[in-house]
Write a protein that holds these residues in place. Sequence first.
Motif, short mmCIF file in Angstrom:
data_model
loop_
_atom_site.label_atom_id
_atom_site.label_comp_id
_atom_site.label_asym_id
_atom_site.label_seq_id
_atom_site.Cartn_x
_atom_site.Cartn_y
_atom_site.Cartn_z
N LYS A 174 44.29 8.97 20.34
CA LYS A 174 43.95 9.83 19.30
C LYS A 174 42.20 10.37 19.06
CE LYS A 174 47.26 10.23 17.01
NZ LYS A 174 48.29 10.91 16.85
N ARG A 175 42.10 12.00 18.84
CA ARG A 175 40.66 12.75 18.90
C ARG A 175 40.09 12.28 17.23
NH1 ARG A 175 37.34 16.73 17.90
NH2 ARG A 175 36.51 17.47 19.41
N ILE A 176 38.78 11.55 17.81
CA ILE A 176 38.21 11.27 16.42
C ILE A 176 37.05 12.20 16.21
CG2 ILE A 176 36.42 9.92 14.71
CD1 ILE A 176 39.62 9.58 14.79
N MET A 177 36.81 12.62 15.37
CA MET A 177 35.04 13.61 14.98
C MET A 177 34.45 12.65 13.87
SD MET A 177 33.45 17.34 14.35
CE MET A 177 34.18 17.96 15.49
N LEU A 178 33.52 12.25 13.99
CA LEU A 178 31.77 11.61 12.56
C LEU A 178 31.71 12.77 12.69
CD1 LEU A 178 31.58 7.96 14.05
CD2 LEU A 178 33.77 8.95 12.60
N GLU A 179 31.07 12.86 11.54
CA GLU A 179 30.05 13.73 11.05
C GLU A 179 28.35 13.40 10.32
OE1 GLU A 179 33.70 17.51 10.62
OE2 GLU A 179 32.20 16.96 9.23
N CYS A 180 27.39 14.11 10.62
CA CYS A 180 26.92 13.73 9.95
C CYS A 180 25.38 15.10 9.40
CB CYS A 180 25.82 12.61 10.57
SG CYS A 180 23.48 12.20 10.28
N SER A 181 25.11 15.18 7.93
CA SER A 181 24.66 15.67 7.84
C SER A 181 23.82 14.92 6.66
CB SER A 181 25.52 15.88 6.01
OG SER A 181 25.86 16.84 7.08
N GLN A 182 22.21 15.49 6.97
CA GLN A 182 20.91 16.13 6.93
C GLN A 182 20.60 16.70 5.61
OE1 GLN A 182 17.18 16.43 8.34
NE2 GLN A 182 18.19 17.12 10.06
N THR A 183 19.11 16.33 4.64
CA THR A 183 18.68 17.26 4.06
C THR A 183 17.20 17.33 4.46
OG1 THR A 183 18.45 15.38 1.96
CG2 THR A 183 20.57 17.87 1.98
N LYS A 184 16.91 16.18 4.87
CA LYS A 184 15.49 16.03 4.99
C LYS A 184 14.91 16.88 6.59
CE LYS A 184 14.95 11.79 5.58
NZ LYS A 184 13.49 11.27 3.41
N GLY A 185 15.40 17.95 6.48
CA GLY A 185 14.62 18.58 7.10
C GLY A 185 13.87 18.89 8.81
N HIS A 186 14.53 17.22 9.55
CA HIS A 186 13.91 16.69 10.29
C HIS A 186 14.87 17.26 11.39
CE1 HIS A 186 13.28 12.49 8.47
NE2 HIS A 186 11.69 13.50 7.89
N ASP A 187 14.16 17.83 12.42
CA ASP A 187 14.84 18.56 13.97
C ASP A 187 15.02 16.68 14.96
OD1 ASP A 187 12.01 20.68 14.43
OD2 ASP A 187 13.79 20.86 13.85
N ARG A 188 15.08 15.91 15.14
CA ARG A 188 15.57 15.20 15.74
C ARG A 188 16.90 14.55 14.80
NH1 ARG A 188 10.75 12.70 19.21
NH2 ARG A 188 10.19 14.92 19.58
N MET A 189 17.74 14.14 15.25
CA MET A 189 19.06 13.13 14.70
C MET A 189 19.85 12.37 16.55
SD MET A 189 20.75 16.20 12.50
CE MET A 189 21.75 14.92 11.80
N TYR A 190 19.84 11.05 15.71
CA TYR A 190 20.00 10.63 16.61
C TYR A 190 22.22 9.91 16.18
CZ TYR A 190 15.80 10.44 17.25
OH TYR A 190 13.75 10.32 17.17
N TRP A 191 22.74 9.36 16.94
CA TRP A 191 24.07 8.28 17.10
C TRP A 191 23.97 7.21 17.57
CZ3 TRP A 191 27.77 8.30 13.21
CH2 TRP A 191 28.27 10.39 13.11
N TYR A 192 24.13 6.31 16.93
CA TYR A 192 23.98 4.75 17.16
C TYR A 192 25.68 4.21 16.89
CZ TYR A 192 19.00 4.61 16.99
OH TYR A 192 17.23 4.74 17.03
N ARG A 193 25.42 2.64 17.67
CA ARG A 193 26.98 2.03 17.39
C ARG A 193 26.70 0.89 17.45
NH1 ARG A 193 32.09 1.52 21.74
NH2 ARG A 193 32.42 -0.51 20.36
N GLN A 194 26.94 0.32 16.14
CA GLN A 194 26.50 -1.27 15.71
C GLN A 194 27.85 -2.33 16.05
OE1 GLN A 194 25.18 -2.19 12.42
NE2 GLN A 194 24.32 -3.62 12.36
N ASP A 195 27.35 -3.21 16.91
CA ASP A 195 28.11 -4.36 17.61
C ASP A 195 27.78 -6.04 16.69
OD1 ASP A 195 30.98 -2.53 18.98
OD2 ASP A 195 28.78 -1.95 19.71
N PRO A 196 28.42 -6.28 16.08
CA PRO A 196 28.42 -7.90 16.03
C PRO A 196 27.06 -8.26 16.77
CG PRO A 196 30.04 -7.36 15.07
CD PRO A 196 30.13 -6.37 15.04
#
Lengths: 112, 111
Positions: free
Chosen positions: A17-39
């Motif tokens: 399946k195709r999946i989309m995860l969304e992120c929104s911010q109100t901090k006015g920052h230019d830089r955004m990141y996506w991380y993955r956490q595994d135990p």
Amino acid sequence: DADVTQTPRNRITKTGKRIMLECSQTKGHDRMYWYRQDPGLGLQLIYYSFDVKDINKGEISDGYSVSRQAQAKFSLSLESAIPNQTALYFCATGEEGYNEQFFGPGTRLTVL
Amino acid sequence: GEDVEQSLFLSVREGDSSVINCTYTDSSSTYLYWYKQEPGAGLQLLTYIFSNMDMKQDQRLTVLLNKKDKHLSLRIADTQTGDSAIYFCAERNSGNTPLVFGKGTRLSVIA
């Protein structure tokens, strides 16, 4: 209201399946990141963006793509989800320089 | 490439001091950070230290940096059950590079 929000917070999907995860911010920052956490593996950087026209691969970008639709929005897509993409996904924002990164609450994704 | 190493687990008794250790490989690391992740939550910055400092103290937290050995430690005095969390060490060598995180140390506080 939270400064960095992620939707959905939990998602169960099936292989392929195709999946989309969304992120929104109100901090006015230019830089955004996506991380993955595994135990036991900590946080691994998937993609990052220093502004709307800038997209960079992180250490584990294979199988993922991103879109920076606006300064405040950064989405992560899994074109064809596979079980080893089951993990906790975090979005973060930050400013130029050495300032801290601010993290969202995370999205728990399960691929069956 | 850059690497940040931490032990995965630490268990302490309530009221004792906790010391979480971190080593890093990038000798040009400029800023080093400690982040805390409570159960079910994202990461929050706990403290940070510049590479031109040896020590930083903030209430119950003390950060020690040994640049020669590339070793960073976080000491939590009078550890409380609310300190139970995963603690991540992170570093960056310039303002234009993303943070590099360690695998995290899970601190368990026994009452």
